[in-house]
Design an enzyme around this catalytic site. Structure first.
Site, PDB file in Angstrom:
ATOM      1  N   ASP A 251      31.225 -36.727  31.507  1.00  0.00           N
ATOM      2  CA  ASP A 251      31.860 -38.004  31.851  1.00  0.00           C
ATOM      3  C   ASP A 251      32.981 -37.893  32.885  1.00  0.00           C
ATOM      4  O   ASP A 251      33.746 -38.830  33.064  1.00  0.00           O
ATOM      5  CB  ASP A 251      32.366 -38.719  30.588  1.00  0.00           C
ATOM      6  CG  ASP A 251      33.621 -38.070  30.025  1.00  0.00           C
ATOM      7  OD1 ASP A 251      33.775 -36.856  30.189  1.00  0.00           O
ATOM      8  OD2 ASP A 251      34.437 -38.796  29.424  1.00  0.00           O
ATOM      9  N   GLU A 252      33.051 -36.751  33.569  1.00  0.00           N
ATOM     10  CA  GLU A 252      34.075 -36.614  34.615  1.00  0.00           C
ATOM     11  C   GLU A 252      33.454 -36.014  35.874  1.00  0.00           C
ATOM     12  O   GLU A 252      32.655 -35.076  35.778  1.00  0.00           O
ATOM     13  CB  GLU A 252      35.174 -35.641  34.193  1.00  0.00           C
ATOM     14  CG  GLU A 252      35.973 -36.019  32.975  1.00  0.00           C
ATOM     15  CD  GLU A 252      36.619 -34.787  32.381  1.00  0.00           C
ATOM     16  OE1 GLU A 252      37.839 -34.644  32.497  1.00  0.00           O
ATOM     17  OE2 GLU A 252      35.890 -33.946  31.816  1.00  0.00           O
TER      18      GLU A 252
ATOM     19  N   ASP B  61      36.778 -40.575  35.735  1.00  0.00           N
ATOM     20  CA  ASP B  61      36.630 -40.237  34.322  1.00  0.00           C
ATOM     21  C   ASP B  61      36.212 -41.502  33.565  1.00  0.00           C
ATOM     22  O   ASP B  61      36.915 -42.513  33.595  1.00  0.00           O
ATOM     23  CB  ASP B  61      37.976 -39.704  33.805  1.00  0.00           C
ATOM     24  CG  ASP B  61      37.866 -39.126  32.406  1.00  0.00           C
ATOM     25  OD1 ASP B  61      36.829 -39.363  31.741  1.00  0.00           O
ATOM     26  OD2 ASP B  61      38.820 -38.455  31.974  1.00  0.00           O
TER      27      ASP B  61
HETATM   28 MG   LIG Z   1      36.348 -39.600  29.632  1.00  0.00          MG
END
Ligand SMILES: [Mg+2]
Length: 402
Positions: free
Chosen positions: A98-99, A4
């Protein structure tokens, strides 16, 4: 493994513009009544939160720098990041911009174990993009996401199966991924505050209060999650091979030999990955670079070399070649996962299949085209792939008569 990015949009902006580094910044939308999408860790120290409007943010942090978000920059970086993940495992799920989740079950030993993979990825992301991320490693996706949340920012945490219960013992339910404030409030009214209390709650109570998700909630409280990783490598849409020739082809037999070679490559790749297809296409390029494709749909799904080959020959017979050929391509599309039982319903296909299986096994062991078709060999100039069967005098071959 859950990876993350920390304050992703803000981090990307700070890397793109060095003047923003180390400063409180916030990424906002481009509209007039926009809110804070992401804020840097420097801005978080002032209490600036996601979802705040600009005036609230400026009141808390007058020197905050506002940057209008640029989605292209973030999606591009996301794609570039995924290239790093794929170096460590083919099982990658880009869960959000974003993960990502990586299944490292079968590959971690190649890289020194989960600890080493996690740190290598963190280091590589920092080196290539200058941004921080947090890595969580656990027996399943739910727990990996949880420990990565707990380890933020710039963190690393690996939780082993035997430590899961200990972690959940005092952990408030709202920390769990997927349990929002509404569900956690309702749980609290039932006297359920921690994950382990949730895990120990009677399933009848949970089902009664939450319906169909009651059971899932109980499992979450126990740290159990059976959601599989949905790999982004995905299924291919077509399997194809093409070749540009050093000397343009004109002789019919040579063209046919190359079509056979391409059909063999396509068939082998389809078999190796367990796909069959119904649409066969032939691509031709002339020396003046005019290029066209023509396809045909078969009555049955196939990955048998000769069925592909004969379909391409049928296409070829409908084309009036206006020149020599510079490039040939063969592809198989309309793919589906192979159903071996279905293929063997037809006894002649069963025979062909077992023949191909034997050929594939030998070629896998000794190199491509160790065993191939006589008609190909007769019209071949030299091997394009150096295999252990290669000899200066030509490929040492055991040809199968067609
Ligand atoms: Mg994040």
């Amino acid at each position: 493994m859950c990876i993350d990015m920390d304050a992703y949009f803000a981090s990307v902006e700070q890397q793109a513009n060095p003047r923003l580094r180390g400063k409180p910044i916030a990424v906002i939308g481009s509209g007039g009544r926009t809110v804070i999408t992401t804020r840097s860790y420097e801005a978080r120290r002032y209490g600036v939160k996601t979802g705040m409007n600009i005036y609230e943010a400026k009141k808390l942090c007058p020197q905050i720098i506002l940057v209008v978000g640029n989605n292209e920059k973030y999606t591009y970086t996301c794609k570039e990041l995924s290239k790093i993940y794929f170096k460590f495992t083919p099982e990658v799920e880009i869960y959000s911009i974003d993960e990502a989740f990586l299944d490292i079950t079968t590959t971690h030993h190649l890289f020194g174990g989960p600890d080493d993979i996690g740190h290598s990825i963190k280091k590589e992301i920092k080196r290539q993009f200058g941004i921080n991320c947090t890595v969580g490693i656990a027996p399943n996706i739910l727990m990996a996401k949880l420990v990565s949340d707990l380890a933020k920012p710039d963190g690393f945490r690996w939780i082993k199966p035997e430590d899961v219960q200990g972690l959940l013992k005092e952990l408030p339910v709202k920390e769990m991924w997927g349990i929002g404030s509404r569900i956690s409030e309702r749980l609290e009214r039932l006297g359920i505050r921690t994950c382990s209390e949730l895990g120990n709650a009677p399933v009848s109570l949970l089902r009664n209060k939450f319906g169909i998700i009651g059971e899932t909630l109980k499992q979450m409280g126990q740290g159990i999650c059976s959601r599989p990783l949905i790999s982004d490598a995905g299924d291919p849409k077509s399997i194809g091979h093409s070749m540009t020739f050093s000397k343009d082809l004109s002789a019919k037999d040579t063209i046919k030999a190359q079509v056979l070679k391409l059909s063999a490559l396509v068939g082998r790749r389809a078999r190796r990955h367990g796909f069959t297809g119904r649409k066969i296409s032939l691509t031709i390029r002339y020396p003046d670079f005019e290029t066209f494709s023509k396809g045909t749909t078969l009555p049955e799904f196939t990955n048998i070399t000769h069925e592909i080959y004969h379909a391409v020959l049928r296409i070829l017979s409908t084309i009036k070649l206006k020149d020599k050929i510079r490039l040939l391509g063969v592809s198989l599309s309309h793919l589906m996962k192979e159903n071996k039982d279905q293929l063997t319903l037809f006894s002649d296909r069963a025979k062909e299949r077992s023949l191909l299986q034997a050929v594939d096994t030998i070629n896998d062991k000794y190199g491509d085209f160790t065993i191939t078709w006589g008609s190909y060999l007769e019209n071949m100039e030299r091997p394009t792939v150096i295999s252990p069967a290669w000899r200066p005098s030509g490929i040492r071959n055991i040809a199968i008569k067609n």
